[in-house]
Design a protein around this motif. Structure first.
Motif, short mmCIF file in Angstrom:
data_model
loop_
_atom_site.label_atom_id
_atom_site.label_comp_id
_atom_site.label_asym_id
_atom_site.label_seq_id
_atom_site.Cartn_x
_atom_site.Cartn_y
_atom_site.Cartn_z
N ALA A 23 -1.69 2.41 -5.53
CA ALA A 23 -0.26 2.23 -5.78
C ALA A 23 0.23 3.17 -6.88
CB ALA A 23 0.03 0.77 -6.18
N ALA A 24 -0.62 3.40 -7.89
CA ALA A 24 -0.25 4.34 -8.95
C ALA A 24 -0.18 5.76 -8.40
CB ALA A 24 -1.26 4.26 -10.09
N ASP A 25 -1.10 6.11 -7.50
CA ASP A 25 -1.07 7.44 -6.89
C ASP A 25 0.14 7.60 -5.98
OD1 ASP A 25 -3.33 8.35 -8.16
OD2 ASP A 25 -4.69 7.90 -6.50
N VAL A 26 0.50 6.53 -5.27
CA VAL A 26 1.65 6.61 -4.38
C VAL A 26 2.93 6.89 -5.17
CG1 VAL A 26 3.13 5.25 -2.82
CG2 VAL A 26 0.65 5.18 -2.57
N ALA A 64 14.21 10.89 -0.85
CA ALA A 64 14.23 9.74 -1.76
C ALA A 64 14.05 8.42 -1.03
CB ALA A 64 15.51 9.74 -2.58
N ALA A 65 14.76 8.22 0.07
CA ALA A 65 14.68 6.94 0.77
C ALA A 65 13.27 6.68 1.30
CB ALA A 65 15.69 6.91 1.92
N ALA A 66 12.67 7.69 1.89
CA ALA A 66 11.31 7.53 2.42
C ALA A 66 10.31 7.30 1.30
CB ALA A 66 10.93 8.76 3.24
N VAL A 67 10.45 8.05 0.22
CA VAL A 67 9.55 7.92 -0.92
C VAL A 67 9.60 6.51 -1.48
CG1 VAL A 67 9.19 8.60 -3.32
CG2 VAL A 67 9.46 10.35 -1.55
N GLU A 68 10.79 6.01 -1.73
CA GLU A 68 10.92 4.68 -2.33
C GLU A 68 10.44 3.59 -1.39
OE1 GLU A 68 11.46 4.31 -5.49
OE2 GLU A 68 11.72 6.49 -5.60
N ALA A 69 10.62 3.78 -0.08
CA ALA A 69 10.14 2.79 0.88
C ALA A 69 8.62 2.73 0.88
CB ALA A 69 10.66 3.13 2.27
N VAL A 70 7.97 3.88 0.81
CA VAL A 70 6.50 3.91 0.79
C VAL A 70 5.98 3.32 -0.51
CG1 VAL A 70 4.48 5.42 0.81
CG2 VAL A 70 6.38 5.89 2.36
N ILE A 71 6.61 3.66 -1.63
CA ILE A 71 6.18 3.12 -2.92
C ILE A 71 6.31 1.60 -2.94
CG2 ILE A 71 6.77 2.99 -5.38
CD1 ILE A 71 7.46 5.96 -5.24
N SER A 72 7.41 1.07 -2.40
CA SER A 72 7.60 -0.38 -2.35
C SER A 72 6.53 -1.06 -1.51
CB SER A 72 8.99 -0.71 -1.80
OG SER A 72 10.01 -0.26 -2.67
N ALA A 73 6.18 -0.43 -0.39
CA ALA A 73 5.14 -0.99 0.48
C ALA A 73 3.79 -1.00 -0.23
CB ALA A 73 5.07 -0.20 1.78
N ALA A 74 3.49 0.08 -0.96
CA ALA A 74 2.23 0.15 -1.70
C ALA A 74 2.19 -0.88 -2.83
CB ALA A 74 2.03 1.55 -2.27
N PHE A 94 -3.27 11.52 4.70
CA PHE A 94 -4.11 11.07 5.80
C PHE A 94 -4.44 9.58 5.77
CE2 PHE A 94 -5.45 15.60 5.06
CZ PHE A 94 -4.79 16.11 6.16
N GLU A 95 -4.20 8.92 4.65
CA GLU A 95 -4.52 7.50 4.56
C GLU A 95 -3.29 6.66 4.25
OE1 GLU A 95 -7.85 6.82 1.92
OE2 GLU A 95 -8.90 8.61 2.62
N THR A 96 -2.59 7.00 3.17
CA THR A 96 -1.50 6.16 2.71
C THR A 96 -0.32 6.13 3.67
OG1 THR A 96 -2.11 6.60 0.42
CG2 THR A 96 0.09 5.72 0.81
N LEU A 97 0.20 7.30 4.05
CA LEU A 97 1.37 7.32 4.93
C LEU A 97 1.09 6.64 6.27
CD1 LEU A 97 3.20 10.73 4.36
CD2 LEU A 97 3.73 8.47 3.47
N PRO A 98 -0.03 6.93 6.95
CA PRO A 98 -0.28 6.21 8.20
C PRO A 98 -0.36 4.69 8.01
CG PRO A 98 -1.66 8.15 8.08
CD PRO A 98 -1.02 8.01 6.73
N LYS A 99 -0.98 4.26 6.92
CA LYS A 99 -1.15 2.83 6.69
C LYS A 99 0.18 2.14 6.38
CE LYS A 99 -3.10 1.50 2.83
NZ LYS A 99 -4.13 1.24 1.79
#
Length: 332
Positions: free
Chosen positions: A279-282, A295-305, A129-134
């Motif tokens: 970022a650690a939680d992401v 994998a692609a979506a996960v790594e993209a979100v982690i990089s953004a965080a 509800f917070e990380t993905l939308p942001k």
């Protein structure tokens, strides 16, 4: 001494507010979130009275917000329940020198175990509800397609089902209810006729020592923020929360705003450390969505965080210095 021995005798007077209402909260309308309420006692309060109010408030937050978490999929219930558990643990840590230390530690261990269950729900709620939308826009820019983010969102919703079921299980509900009642029992004992002498003294001396011990844990961390590891920064955030709860809980004992500079500094540090902890939680997305398709979506979100955390690190370093420079009023 077992925690159950903290139960008061029948002559103990009830606490005002807080967990005195706890037995009735399970019959209240579900979905009503309870946030922490300001402390309300005079600067002449005994240590037992201060301890009792804090334990009572934590007890009420635990049981009310469990009801809210069970009655709704909204994230605020688990969040506030976790706050209540953390405040309770901080209170037990400070109160171990007033009541039986072993019994207080046992209550703290029970609160920690329930907190881990709530923490899993809370982590997934934050991600959904917070990380993905942001971070969605940055992640879509990185992979060029928003569909993988939609699939990741659905995957996290499925991952959240089991932790929510565990939180709503009969065992967790019973454990949380008993913990709430035992918090209240400890609170009643602290202001009862058989309370230890330390609990019957004025609270100011205990407050100064408790704040000093909490501050010592904070200032034991490396003076140079940049030299801390990710793990050390996470521990600093937890220790800073404990100090913040102590300052907040003892505020009426220090009139004239004596503790406000320290409180403001520790609160601002905690906020700055939040994005680093996020970022650690992401990074746990790899655990919650381990399939190759994500994998692609996960790594993209982690990089953004990680990029946000890197940008916020200088702010956290500045606020760490500000806290270290803040007047240590508890020594005066």
């Amino acid at each position: 001494m077992q925690a159950r021995k903290l139960l008061p005798d029948s002559s103990s007077r009830p606490c005002q507010g807080g967990a005195a209402e706890a037995p009735f909260l399970f019959f209240a309308e579900p979905g009503v979130v309870r946030r922490a309420r300001p402390v309300d006692y005079s600067d002449q309060a005994t240590a037992g009275e201060v301890l009792a109010q804090s334990l009572s408030e934590s007890a009420a937050m635990i049981v009310a917000n469990l009801r809210a978490a069970i009655g709704s999929d909204e994230p605020e219930g688990p969040h506030q329940m976790r706050v209540g558990l953390r405040r309770g643990r901080a209170t037990l840590w400070a109160g171990r020198r007033l009541l039986d230390a072993e019994a207080m530690r046992a209550l703290g261990d029970r609160a920690r175990d329930i907190g881990r269950l709530v923490g899993e729900v809370r982590t997934l709620d934050v991600l959904r509800f917070e990380t993905l939308p942001k971070l969605q826009a940055a992640a879509v820019d990185a992979i060029g397609d928003e569909k993988p983010l939609r699939r990741l969102e659905a995957r996290l919703a499925r991952a959240a089902v089991k932790p929510r079921q565990i939180l709503a299980s009969e065992k967790t509900v019973l454990d949380a209810a008993l913990l709430s009642f035992d918090f209240d029992a400890a609170a009643r004992f602290a202001i009862g006729p058989t309370a230890p002498k330390a609990a019957r003294r004025g609270a100011i001396g205990w407050a100064r020592k408790s704040i000093a011990r909490a501050a010592k844990r904070v200032f034991a961390h490396d003076e140079t923020f940049e030299a801390m590891s990710v793990e050390s920064r996470h521990e600093l955030r937890k220790d800073a929360k404990r100090l913040r709860y102590a300052l907040d809980g003892f505020r009426p004992l220090f009139p004239g705003g004596a503790l406000e500079d320290s409180y403001r500094a520790v609160r601002r540090l905690g906020n700055a450390l939040g994005s680093l902890n996020d970022a650690a939680d992401v990074a746990r997305l790899r655990e919650f969505a381990p399939e190759k398709a994500h994998a692609a979506a996960v790594e993209a979100v982690i990089s953004a965080a990680d990029a946000i955390a890197m940008a916020d690190a200088p702010k956290a370093a500045e606020r760490w210095r500000a806290l270290r420079d803040a007047p240590r009023f508890w020594k005066s």
